[in-house]
Structures are given as structure tokens and as C-alpha cells.
Design a protein around this motif. Sequence first.
Motif, PDB file in Angstrom:
ATOM      1  N   UNK A  99      20.311   3.823  14.156  1.00  0.00           N
ATOM      2  CA  UNK A  99      20.991   4.968  13.105  1.00  0.00           C
ATOM      3  C   UNK A  99      20.099   5.484  11.670  1.00  0.00           C
ATOM      4  N   UNK A 100      19.054   5.225  11.836  1.00  0.00           N
ATOM      5  CA  UNK A 100      17.494   5.558  10.570  1.00  0.00           C
ATOM      6  C   UNK A 100      17.885   6.657  11.158  1.00  0.00           C
ATOM      7  N   UNK A 101      18.156   7.425  12.555  1.00  0.00           N
ATOM      8  CA  UNK A 101      17.206   8.741  13.173  1.00  0.00           C
ATOM      9  C   UNK A 101      18.526   9.357  12.849  1.00  0.00           C
ATOM     10  N   UNK A 156      18.318  12.757  10.481  1.00  0.00           N
ATOM     11  CA  UNK A 156      18.358  14.426  11.394  1.00  0.00           C
ATOM     12  C   UNK A 156      19.575  15.358  10.344  1.00  0.00           C
ATOM     13  N   UNK A 157      20.718  14.060  10.218  1.00  0.00           N
ATOM     14  CA  UNK A 157      22.091  14.799   9.587  1.00  0.00           C
ATOM     15  C   UNK A 157      21.352  15.272   7.856  1.00  0.00           C
ATOM     16  N   UNK A 204      17.841   5.157   2.456  1.00  0.00           N
ATOM     17  CA  UNK A 204      18.945   4.658   2.519  1.00  0.00           C
ATOM     18  C   UNK A 204      18.505   3.984   3.765  1.00  0.00           C
ATOM     19  N   UNK A 205      18.595   4.866   4.767  1.00  0.00           N
ATOM     20  CA  UNK A 205      17.924   4.543   6.041  1.00  0.00           C
ATOM     21  C   UNK A 205      17.625   2.588   6.222  1.00  0.00           C
ATOM     22  N   UNK A 206      16.831   3.269   5.226  1.00  0.00           N
ATOM     23  CA  UNK A 206      16.492   1.244   5.196  1.00  0.00           C
ATOM     24  C   UNK A 206      17.421   0.230   5.209  1.00  0.00           C
ATOM     25  N   UNK A 258      20.189   0.600   4.490  1.00  0.00           N
ATOM     26  CA  UNK A 258      21.446   0.650   5.900  1.00  0.00           C
ATOM     27  C   UNK A 258      21.709  -0.231   7.344  1.00  0.00           C
ATOM     28  N   UNK A 259      20.779   0.405   7.712  1.00  0.00           N
ATOM     29  CA  UNK A 259      19.607   0.802   9.579  1.00  0.00           C
ATOM     30  C   UNK A 259      18.792  -1.124   9.482  1.00  0.00           C
ATOM     31  N   UNK A 260      18.215  -1.141   8.361  1.00  0.00           N
ATOM     32  CA  UNK A 260      17.012  -2.220   8.347  1.00  0.00           C
ATOM     33  C   UNK A 260      18.317  -3.935   8.562  1.00  0.00           C
ATOM     34  N   UNK A 261      18.409  -3.361   7.428  1.00  0.00           N
ATOM     35  CA  UNK A 261      19.479  -4.953   7.393  1.00  0.00           C
ATOM     36  C   UNK A 261      20.408  -4.999   8.287  1.00  0.00           C
ATOM     37  N   UNK A 262      21.613  -4.163   8.706  1.00  0.00           N
ATOM     38  CA  UNK A 262      22.413  -4.246   9.922  1.00  0.00           C
ATOM     39  C   UNK A 262      21.404  -4.779  11.077  1.00  0.00           C
ATOM     40  N   UNK A 263      20.225  -4.377  11.151  1.00  0.00           N
ATOM     41  CA  UNK A 263      19.801  -4.268  12.678  1.00  0.00           C
ATOM     42  C   UNK A 263      19.126  -5.705  12.387  1.00  0.00           C
ATOM     43  N   UNK A 264      18.489  -6.509  11.513  1.00  0.00           N
ATOM     44  CA  UNK A 264      18.269  -7.904  11.120  1.00  0.00           C
ATOM     45  C   UNK A 264      19.359  -8.707  11.411  1.00  0.00           C
TER      46      UNK A 264
END
Length: 541
Positions: free
Chosen positions: A23-25, A29-30, A249-251, A253-259
Motif C-alpha cells: 500500500x505504501x509503494x 508510485x501514484x 501519508x503512507x505511514x 495509512x499503511x502502518x496502522x493498517x499493517x499493525x
Amino acid sequence: MTEQINPSRGRWQRHWIGTVSPLARRILSFNLMALGVLVGCVLWTYDTDGWSGLGSDIRLLSEAEVITETIEKQFSDQNSALDPQEIGAVTRDALHGLRLRKGLTIGLFSPDLVWLSGAEGSQTPPATSEASVRGKPTRILSVLKLGSELFHRAFFPPRPELLSLKEYMTFAAGASEGGGVRHHGDFLSNQGPIALASSEIVHDGSVVGVLAIIEGTADVVQHRAYELEKLLQIFVISIPVVLALSVYLASTISTPISTLAEAMETRGNLEGGNGLNSRMEIPDLSGRPDEIGRLSSALRAMVTALYDRIDANERFAKDVAHEIKNPLASLRSAVGAMAIAKPGSQRQELLDVIDHDVRRLDRLLSDISNASRLESDLVKEQEKAFELGPMSVVLSQYLAEQAAQKGVELVTDFPDQTITLVGLEERLAQVFVNLITNAISFCSFGGTIRFWARQCEDRVLIVVEDTGPGLSDDSLLKIFDRFYSDRPASDFGNHSGLGLAISKQIVEAHRGVVWAENIRPVDADRTVPSQGARFVVGLPI
């Protein structure tokens, strides 16, 4: 990045790990792709190789028109008809008499495109903004042009040699058919970028020559290149900003979702042997005012409900084991006593005990089976709208006969207005059957049971009252617990103690409430003897 809970402070701490989540990638990328598309559009719009701009084109056309009119005026001053040689001489004299600004090159052709004469401007124009940027570096644009040139050399055939100014003027003269002043566009010659225009020279209604005008646009192109360089500098500065914002933004969004995903996938250290006793802990992100906060709250509520269900199943299993052990112990004792019992009355009593315990086990297991399937059945069955009145009439007719067999009167009191409920009609009917049959079992001969309902705003209250002994204070707290029974010893074993627990589960599945209370006079305290029991079911309408 990933996030961990600090149990002591309850704060999130971020730390980098070797891999970046998909998700962070995608976010990185976008965002970079969007910036790249914007840069490509700007580069495509700013053609710095030859486009001189609309203002320069209009100026060149105006000058071409003025020069053509000046030459044609020289012909109008001649009184007699002119032969071709005289026409050439007049046009050359008029051309050399013009004061052309620096940067203009004029070519004069005969109608059959034979070169007659040419002239170059020498008058220095006033300083312009285009000239003020001459010589300023355009490093980024130069690098891009170098890369473009190398790419073209590697994958495309060599470009043709650039044309000279005279060749371009010959092209313009040949393309000027139709009269008037014509702009042929911007080109790249062997002397740099140019703008090209042409005009036919008319005398006595016939074309006597063709004028081709070239303007060097190096200064204009340099100015546009400098403007593009400034835009590219802005884009270069924007790249680290976009990267930093994308990482942030990635941190977030993706970090809490990954956790959250890791917390759902991992439950303790199962290999260490102590993971089976640990509970799944979902990080509390409910303080975030976004969808991740809502997701965290929903997951925590789901896990809490899951563990509540597991605890309820464990308690249910323990209760079932306890309830089954009682008749089994009685059966074991009766079977053991059969070996030493004397034929006759003793054996008959033991057979009666065995029959009673077997029937008790059969009833208990049937009720347990019904209770275990109830929740899944409530989910599978489809709720429908139905009227409460017709259902109460059918129940009253069916249960009035059962009450009459015990000498108990069943009285119903339902309003004339239509009360419509949405739910499972058969399951709710099961609730009222349980409540009324329970009331019948507690009423003595000559007792009365009242079955009535009243609508209160957006809810309806359905009440079952009896004139039995009422409920003790302890029973009011436990009456809806599984396997709980407050019946006399003479009625022992005839009821499993699951009826009211099942009724409560059905009512709560319909978003309703059910409670029990003793019937006492208004303002009476708890020391006053009860006049019976009252069970109230509240359902939304």
C-alpha cells in the motif's frame, strides 16, 4: 514503517523496517507518477526548439503586410506599364530603401520562383524581456535535451540536415499561392530557430513577385527556455516534498493498517506454549477521526464480542456438563441398586426413577439442542412484518385450554388498533408461549393469568401477569440465566431451566428487552408480600 503500542503510555511509536508495504509503494508510485505526468505535459506544451509565440507571429505578419504594401505603392507611382526587367528593378529599389529591424531577412522572388534580391535588417530594436534572459543558464533543460538527443540517436534514424535560410524562403515563396500574407510556421534552420511568412506582390491585377520574410526567434526561444527552466526547478523542489508527504501519508495509512492486520493474524507466542492463554489485543486507534479509527473500533468490538461468545460457550458447556451429571448420577445409583433390590415394589420404584431420569435427560438434551441452534437460526431466518393482534388471538385460544385443565383462567387484553412488528413471528410466539406456560405452572387452582399489550410511542409492551407466589429477590437477578429454576421440589426434573434464557435471547435478537418483577400495590415496599409475577417484553415498532 510499522507502529507498536507502548503499554505504559498508550502511544504509538514508529520505526523503520526493511520492507515497505504494498500500500505504501502504491501511494509513493501514484504520487510520483502524477508529478511525472504533469512535468511531461509542461514539456510538451513548451516547445523550446522553435515556437516563437503568438505575439511574435502577429508582429511578423504585420511587418510582412507593411513591406508588401510599401513595394506595391512603388508600382502605383509608375505611370506606364512595366516590363519584367523594370518590375525587378522597382522591387529591388523599394526593398533596399526599407529600414528593416535586426533579425529580419527578406527574399524577393519572381512569379516563377527565381531569386531576385534579398535584404537583412540592421536596425537595433529596443531592449525586450526576451533579450534580457540571453545567456542565463538552463541546466535542467540542457540535461533533458541531452538525454532526448541521446535517446533519439540510440533508437531513431539520424535527423535530416537542417535547411538554410534561402531554402526556407524558396519554400515560403512556393507556398504563397492564393494571395495575401501567410504565416508558414516556426522552423529550425542551420542558423537557429526562425519564423517564416510570405506575401504576393500584385501590380495591375497580376502577381509580379513573391516576398518571403524570415525572423530569427532565438531570443524568444531562449526566453521560453528560461521560463521552462524555472518551472522545472519548481518541479525538482517538489519531488522531495512529494516524497516526504507521500511517506508521511503512507505511514499514517499503511502502518496502522499493517499493525491491525498483524494483531489479527498473531495471537501470542504459540510455539512457547503460553499463546493459548493469551487474548488477542487490537490496538486502540479510536482517537483517529478517520476510517482507520472506525476500523480499529469495529475490530475491537468484534474481538470483544468474539471472546464474550467464547466465554459464553465455555459457561454453557460447563452448565450442560453439570446438568447432565445430576440425572446420570441418579441413573447410576438406580442401576446399581437394581442388583440388590428385592423384586416387587422396590424394583418398581427404581424403574420409576430410571424412567424419570431418562425422560429428564431427553428433555434436557432437546432443550440444549434447541438453545445451541437458536443463534444460527435467528441469523438465517428472514424477518417479516406481521400484526401482533392475530398472533395473540391464536396463542390465547391454544393456551386457554391448557390453563383450563389446571383450573387457571387466561385473560387477554389487546388494543383494537393495529400493531405491526418486524421480526420472526414464530420465534416471538415461542417467547410468549414460554412465558404463559411458565405462568400456568406457577399458578394454583383458581388463579388468573393476564396477557395484555400497550403501545408506547415507538415501542410496544407485551405483559404476562400471574397470581402465583411471585419471585424472590435472588430469583429476579437469576431468572433468565441458563438452567436456573426456582420451582418446588415436587416439580423437580420436569423443566430444564432453558425456557426463559431462550426467550431472552430471542427478544434481544429483535432489539428488544425483557424483564421480570413482582406485582405489588403502588408505593408498597419490598416487605409487602407479592401478589404474583409480571414478565414484560418491550419490542420496537
